[in-house]
Design an enzyme around this catalytic site. Structure first.
Site, PDB file in Angstrom:
ATOM      1  CG  ASP A 247      -1.884   1.238   1.434  1.00  0.00           C
ATOM      2  OD1 ASP A 247      -2.304   1.631   0.264  1.00  0.00           O
ATOM      3  OD2 ASP A 247      -1.858   1.918   2.432  1.00  0.00           O
ATOM      4  CB  SER A 248       0.220   4.776  -0.627  1.00  0.00           C
ATOM      5  OG  SER A 248      -0.950   4.665  -0.034  1.00  0.00           O
TER       6      SER A 248
ATOM      7  CB  CYS B  52      -2.652   1.335  -2.760  1.00  0.00           C
ATOM      8  SG  CYS B  52      -2.874   3.082  -2.928  1.00  0.00           S
TER       9      CYS B  52
ATOM     10  CG  HIS C 269      -6.480   5.998   5.012  1.00  0.00           C
ATOM     11  ND1 HIS C 269      -5.627   5.417   3.983  1.00  0.00           N
ATOM     12  CD2 HIS C 269      -5.742   6.583   5.724  1.00  0.00           C
ATOM     13  CE1 HIS C 269      -4.361   5.521   4.249  1.00  0.00           C
ATOM     14  NE2 HIS C 269      -4.412   6.428   5.307  1.00  0.00           N
TER      15      HIS C 269
END
Ligand code: DGL
Length: 277
Positions: free
Chosen positions: A11-12, A74, A187
């Site tokens: 993921d980022s 992501c 998120h």
């Protein structure tokens, strides 16, 4: 042996831990290697070319850990880099978009589906294209909600300000009378309660991480790569930076304590070349 290799997830940043949580709950005996590019987060406001470049490096790092499958946790990277990743790596590459899109279609009765995500995910219409590929007759309403990322990282999961921002972002989707809303960003599951309350009880929220985890399971079963182990899998966490409050935020995303987190110098990442098929 292929079966005993770990599942790779990148993921980022640390948002992808929401996806690790989903994978380990349905595949508890699998080992997982996680890479979070915390030095270069966010990806959601960067150009497509930069996100593709970073994604190739992130996946290259996971391949150096000998993974049997790459999960692009992501959504932003899944939106723009999936084809390039599949061209460059010989293991299955599973993104968030297709699983989330088909899960949304399974849940929508009225055919009015909302999608929220980062600017890059929404501007590329990644989810609406994937949903329309599966069913061209449904209506898709998209909205970028970039402020949800810092709110989740700040742990502002039920503050007044979070409700106000959510009301503002989601008002168009409420007016569109959607019955299903895709949480198209790592998120957003952290803000589940706020989003559900603002949208009301008749809107079904779709966590793409849950959908992707079940695709990982069925893909491993299909290719015969499930581990034979009966004991709980090990999880290795790597990040490119350990910012302030890292442990606190990571534990909020993971829902439990994280013990061993290793830092990888981003310089070393840029030197990794994707393997050619
Ligand atoms: N991980 C990103 C996503 O799911 C959110 C954070 C970022 O912008 O990098 O789209």
């Amino acid at each position: 042996m292929e079966k005993e290799k770990p599942i790779g997830v990148f993921d980022s940043g640390i948002g992808g831990l929401t996806v690790v949580k989903r994978i380990s709950s349905i595949l508890p005996t699998e080992n997982i290697v996680y890479f979070g590019d915390t030095a270069r987060v966010p990806y959601g406001s960067k150009s497509n070319a930069t996100v593709v470049d970073y994604s190739l490096q992130d996946a290259g790092f996971l391949m150096s850990k000998n993974v049997k499958v790459i999960v692009v946790a992501c959504n932003t990277a899944s939106s723009v880099a999936l084809d390039e990743l599949r061209r460059n790596f010989h293991v299955p590459v599973i993104g968030m978009i297709e699983p989330g899109a088909s899960f949304a279609l399974q849940n929508s009765a009225t055919g009015k589906i909302g999608v929220i995500g980062t600017n890059t995910t929404i501007n590329n219409h990644a989810y609406s294209k994937a949903i329309h590929r599966l069913n061209p007759d449904v209506e898709v309403f998209e909205k970028a909600c970039p402020l949800f990322v810092p709110l989740a990282e700040e742990g502002w999961i039920d503050r007044k300000a979070t409700y106000l921002i959510a009301e503002e972002y989601l008002s168009e989707l409420k007016q569109a009378e959607i019955d299903t809303l895709v949480l198209g960003c790592t998120h957003y599951p952290i803000l589940y309660k706020v989003i559900q309350e603002v949208m009301g009880p008749n809107v079904k929220l779709i966590d793409s991480g849950i959908a992707a985890a079940s695709v990982v399971k069925s893909e491993l079963e299909r290719i015969g790569f499930c581990t034979n182990s009966y004991s709980n899998g090990l999880q290795d966490f790597y990040v490119s930076d350990i910012p302030q409050k890292f442990k606190e935020i990571a534990e909020l995303f993971m829902g439990r304590e994280l013990q061993y987190i290793k830092r990888i110098d981003p310089e070393n990442l840029t030197m990794l070349k994707p393997e050619q098929k």
